[in-house]
Design a protein around this motif. Structure first.
Motif, PDB file in Angstrom:
ATOM      1  N   ARG A 124     -13.619  -7.627   8.475  1.00 25.34           N
ATOM      2  CA  ARG A 124     -13.060  -6.821   7.398  1.00 25.34           C
ATOM      3  C   ARG A 124     -13.984  -5.692   7.007  1.00 25.34           C
ATOM      4  NH1 ARG A 124     -11.359 -10.647   3.325  1.00 25.34           N
ATOM      5  NH2 ARG A 124      -9.536 -10.838   4.625  1.00 25.34           N
ATOM      6  N   GLN A 125     -15.263  -5.990   6.812  1.00 21.60           N
ATOM      7  CA  GLN A 125     -16.158  -4.937   6.348  1.00 21.60           C
ATOM      8  C   GLN A 125     -16.445  -3.921   7.435  1.00 21.60           C
ATOM      9  OE1 GLN A 125     -19.511  -6.667   4.489  1.00 21.60           O
ATOM     10  NE2 GLN A 125     -18.281  -8.098   3.316  1.00 21.60           N
ATOM     11  N   TYR A 176     -13.583  -1.623   7.715  1.00 23.84           N
ATOM     12  CA  TYR A 176     -13.537  -0.653   6.620  1.00 23.84           C
ATOM     13  C   TYR A 176     -14.455   0.511   6.900  1.00 23.84           C
ATOM     14  CZ  TYR A 176     -13.627   1.052   1.834  1.00 23.84           C
ATOM     15  OH  TYR A 176     -13.544   1.812   0.725  1.00 23.84           O
TER      16      TYR A 176
END
Lengths: 249, 215
Positions: free
Chosen positions: A135-136, A139
């Motif tokens: 997820r990070q 991003y």
């Protein structure tokens, strides 16, 4: 290692070394009394660090045991296979377990699902697992992809080119990602609220300034560390490149 | 500039605490208020359907009206989308798959012993308690889906239902693992733990790596 270093630096009298034959003649007796204060402080720090890490290791053992039970009993992967099994295999077996967890199961009647409080089931296929894990990183990739981040240096020679180094990635992670995600790795709800944009942007600017100052202060250490790490990582590759170029000449 | 930065850092710390508090604060947006409504709704379902005995369940500690329940327990987000579970729990720091829905299971198990109509009066006027037959059906559906372990993870279950259920009290490791998997609420952290374990290469490899890094 700390004991060894201490011994080597403080407790051995090097001036006597060429003349003596055994260890007893060279060691300084009771060397801990004469140690300089800096060394003493270093040793105290090291001992605290050691104790803290061992406590952490002890507690992590418990969680690791639970995950190990999950792997061994539910996924049917014995310990010997852990080094050789592929991630796809693990994901496939995990997907086979979906029906047991009420959050991901597909076969619960609507009444019971409403009883459990969740509106829809959470997906747990390979795509979803990859999304959750990355997820990070995703991003950050999206930020760079959409040209939201301007990474060019204001030098005339390097203008209009984006530069992204390892340390830059670290600082970006500190300033942006640490603010956007909470402790558990999920997007913090407060970050998404439109009405707090003013405060959030000011906070972000502050983080950038702080990171910049830390960069100026820590540059020599960080540079040394990065050089050493890259040296160790690419050690093998470097020598093969040299041999190949020698073969051509 | 440094004084301004210092002042900003001082307020910044409170900003961060505010940031974290806002995650915990149930009194937020409409979206999250909707969750709170659902939560309230869920409790009226629970209490009406199961007939909680206030003396042996942690849920009804603040034994006021239903609206009062949602307030201290509004910290609990029903899904794993926002921050993790906030149940006050001894294992919270170390173990993210705290079986927070564990409280549903013992409540189901307390169903058998407390069909007390006096308890149902807590449910509020809008939801009359369903009949015992409906609770029995619900119980059968849940029990058929997964085995129930009464005293399994003993230090996690706050109340110990002494029921006459047909569940087998077993200490089988596989059942324990299954129990933990069933009660996983925070799937993100669980998947992350699984991946870290996989990358580390197993329990002993990870621990020996950590131990050797200490030297």
């Amino acid at each position: 290692m700390a004991v060894l270093l201490t011994f080597l630096c403080q407790c051995v009298d090097y001036s006597k070394l060429p003349h003596s034959k055994s260890l007893d003649q060279v060691t300084v007796p009771q060397c801990t009394r004469n140690m300089s204060t800096v060394w003493n402080i270093g040793i105290w720090f090291y001992s605290f660090y050691f104790i803290w890490k061992s406590v952490q290791l002890f507690f992590e053992m418990r969680r690791l045991l639970q995950i190990r039970d999950f792997f061994v009993h539910l996924l049917d992967i014995p310990e010997q296979d852990m080094q050789t099994i592929s991630w796809q295999d693990v994901v496939a077996r995990l997907m086979a377990l979906r029906d047991h967890n009420p959050k991901t199961a597909a076969n619960i009647p609507a009444k019971l699902r409403g009883f459990l409080g969740s509106q829809s089931k959470e997906r747990l296929d390979a795509h979803d697992i990859a999304n959750r894990l990355m997820r990070q990183d995703n991003y950050l990739i999206a930020l760079i992809n959409k040209d939201v981040l301007d990474l060019s240096l204001p030098l005339p020679f390097l203008r209009n080119r984006q530069l992204l180094s390892t340390t830059m990635v670290w600082y970006l992670q500190y300033s942006i990602l640490d603010m956007a995600f909470n402790r558990l790795g999920q997007v913090s709800q407060d970050f998404l609220r439109a009405d707090r944009r003013g405060i959030l942007s000011q906070k972000l600017r502050q983080r950038f300034i702080f990171a910049g100052i830390m960069n100026l202060m820590l540059t020599p250490f960080v540079l040394a560390y990065v050089v050493v790490v890259s040296f160790f990582t690419y050690y093998n590759v470097r020598f093969t490149v040299f041999t190949i170029s020698c073969l051509f000449h | 500039m440094f004084s301004r930065l210092g002042a900003n850092i001082a307020t910044g710390r409170s900003f961060y605490e505010e940031l974290r508090d806002r995650e915990d604060d149930p009194d937020r947006d409409d979206v999250l208020r909707l969750d709170e409504d659902n939560l309230r709704h869920q409790f009226s379902d629970d209490e009406a359907a199961i007939g909680l005995n206030p003396s042996d369940s942690r849920l009804t500690v603040a034994s006021g009206p239903i609206g009062g329940h949602a307030r201290p327990l509004g910290n609990l987000q029903p899904s794993g989308d926002s921050g993790g579970s906030k149940w006050p729990h001894p294992d919270d720091d170390f173990d993210n798959d705290v079986p927070t829905s564990l409280l549903i299971e013992p409540n189901i198990s307390t169903n058998k012993k407390s069909h007390d109509p006096n308890n149902l009066s807590h449910a509020g006027p809008s939801r009359p308690g369903p009949t015992a037959q409906q609770t029995q059906e619900m119980w059968n559906a849940a029990a058929a889906r997964q085995p129930l372990h009464t005293n399994d993870a003993g230090d996690r279950v706050r109340d110990r239902p002494r029921s006459v259920l047909t569940s087998v009290k077993t200490n089988n490791a596989r059942d324990k693992a299954m129990w933990r998997w069933v009660n996983v609420t925070n799937l993100d952290s669980f998947v992350r733990d699984v991946y870290n374990y996989y990358e580390g290469g197993g329990l002993w490899v990870i621990q020996s790596t950590n131990a050797l890094q200490l030297l």
